[in-house]
Design a protein around this motif. Structure first.
Motif, PDB file in Angstrom:
ATOM      1  N   ASN A   1     -16.526 -11.541  34.664  1.00  0.00           N
ATOM      2  CA  ASN A   1     -15.485 -10.529  34.510  1.00  0.00           C
ATOM      3  C   ASN A   1     -14.275 -11.162  33.827  1.00  0.00           C
ATOM      4  O   ASN A   1     -13.381 -11.695  34.498  1.00  0.00           O
ATOM      5  CB  ASN A   1     -15.091  -9.964  35.876  1.00  0.00           C
TER       6      ASN A   1
ATOM      7  N   TYR B   1     -22.683  -4.600  40.581  1.00  0.00           N
ATOM      8  CA  TYR B   1     -22.212  -4.447  41.960  1.00  0.00           C
ATOM      9  C   TYR B   1     -22.852  -3.231  42.614  1.00  0.00           C
ATOM     10  O   TYR B   1     -23.314  -3.281  43.759  1.00  0.00           O
ATOM     11  CB  TYR B   1     -20.696  -4.332  41.970  1.00  0.00           C
TER      12      TYR B   1
ATOM     13  N   ASN C   1     -10.052  -3.003  39.280  1.00  0.00           N
ATOM     14  CA  ASN C   1     -11.402  -2.501  39.504  1.00  0.00           C
ATOM     15  C   ASN C   1     -11.735  -1.366  38.555  1.00  0.00           C
ATOM     16  O   ASN C   1     -12.862  -1.263  38.058  1.00  0.00           O
ATOM     17  CB  ASN C   1     -11.540  -2.002  40.948  1.00  0.00           C
TER      18      ASN C   1
ATOM     19  N   ALA D   1     -14.356  -1.224  34.821  1.00  0.00           N
ATOM     20  CA  ALA D   1     -15.473  -0.341  35.179  1.00  0.00           C
ATOM     21  C   ALA D   1     -16.806  -0.745  34.539  1.00  0.00           C
ATOM     22  O   ALA D   1     -17.848  -0.665  35.198  1.00  0.00           O
ATOM     23  CB  ALA D   1     -15.128   1.109  34.824  1.00  0.00           C
TER      24      ALA D   1
ATOM     25  N   ALA E   1     -18.981  -3.017  36.694  1.00  0.00           N
ATOM     26  CA  ALA E   1     -19.284  -2.640  38.067  1.00  0.00           C
ATOM     27  C   ALA E   1     -20.753  -2.301  38.281  1.00  0.00           C
ATOM     28  O   ALA E   1     -21.183  -2.168  39.429  1.00  0.00           O
ATOM     29  CB  ALA E   1     -18.414  -1.447  38.489  1.00  0.00           C
TER      30      ALA E   1
ATOM     31  N   ASP F   1     -22.244 -10.274  37.853  1.00  0.00           N
ATOM     32  CA  ASP F   1     -21.028  -9.582  38.269  1.00  0.00           C
ATOM     33  C   ASP F   1     -19.781 -10.438  38.080  1.00  0.00           C
ATOM     34  O   ASP F   1     -18.703  -9.920  37.742  1.00  0.00           O
ATOM     35  CB  ASP F   1     -21.167  -9.165  39.739  1.00  0.00           C
TER      36      ASP F   1
ATOM     37  N   TYR G   1     -12.617  -3.816  45.888  1.00  0.00           N
ATOM     38  CA  TYR G   1     -14.044  -3.911  45.566  1.00  0.00           C
ATOM     39  C   TYR G   1     -14.891  -3.645  46.808  1.00  0.00           C
ATOM     40  O   TYR G   1     -15.926  -2.975  46.739  1.00  0.00           O
ATOM     41  CB  TYR G   1     -14.334  -5.304  45.009  1.00  0.00           C
TER      42      TYR G   1
END
Length: 220
Positions: free
Chosen positions: A18, A130, A120, A124, A127, A15, A49
């Protein structure tokens, strides 16, 4: 709890890859108020988040029940999603997976706080780990307070590596920028290399699941 930590730790490591958020933090660190703007952007992203995780947790249980009893239309959607992922994988082979977007105009802490939340949505594709972590937390059968605590700790752990950017700028100033930009270039190359293959693998898996359903086999 140890089993849950073992399950979500690899997801957390994926995660944090990024490059969009990392590049934006470096961009903010080059503004007239580097520490305030980069800190505000990270705070906005972290709060958003956490909110996404809270909202997603309410829908995951219902989604899981639907997946346990799939309908034909679900596999139509799955087929289209699989094709879309494979198309995205082939389209990102030129190194566009880590493309970043920077805010326009003069940066202010309040504007960066709001833009951090928007990141956020811009990020995408990153994500999925997450959401998988949120699902693991829900399935761990914790109390409401326990689940919220784990989700909060996850988000704080996610933000910690990125918090090094304003911290370094505060301590050593512009001397930290060359090192941060080098890390950003490495991160972009890594994501550009891995992301197409991850998207391709997920797309193929979805199409294989549809094929099992059409062939009368038990979908996975």
């Amino acid at each position: 709890m140890t089993e849950l930590a073992t399950a979500i730790a690899p997801l957390l490591l994926i995660d944090v890859l990024n490059p969009v958020l990392f590049a934006l933090l470096i961009y903010c660190a080059g503004s007239s108020r580097p520490v305030a703007n980069s800190s505000a952007l990270l705070l906005g992203h972290t709060l958003a988040y956490l909110l996404v995780g809270l909202v997603a947790s309410f829908g995951i249980e219902r989604l899981t029940q639907r997946l346990d009893n799939p309908q034909p239309v679900d596999f139509v959607v799955e087929f289209l999603l699989g094709v879309a992922l494979i198309y995205a994988a082939l389209s990102s082979r030129d190194g566009g997976a880590s493309e970043n977007r920077t805010p326009e105009g003069e940066l202010t802490p309040l504007g960066c706080l709001a833009y951090g939340a928007v990141v956020n949505f811009l990020g995408a594709p990153f994500a999925l780990p997450y959401l998988a972590a949120v699902s693991a937390i829900i399935q761990a059968d914790l109390s409401t307070a326990g689940a919220l605590s784990v989700l909060t700790v996850y988000n704080l752990a996610y933000a910690l590596p990125f918090a090094l950017i304003p911290a370094l700028i505060a301590v050593v100033g512009d001397r930290a920028r060359p090192g941060l930009e080098a890390i950003n270039r490495w991160l972009e190359r890594t994501v550009d290399l891995l992301m197409p293959w991850l998207l391709l693998a997920l797309g193929i898996w979805l199409l294989a699941d549809v094929y099992r359903y059409v062939s009368g086999l038990e979908p996975g």
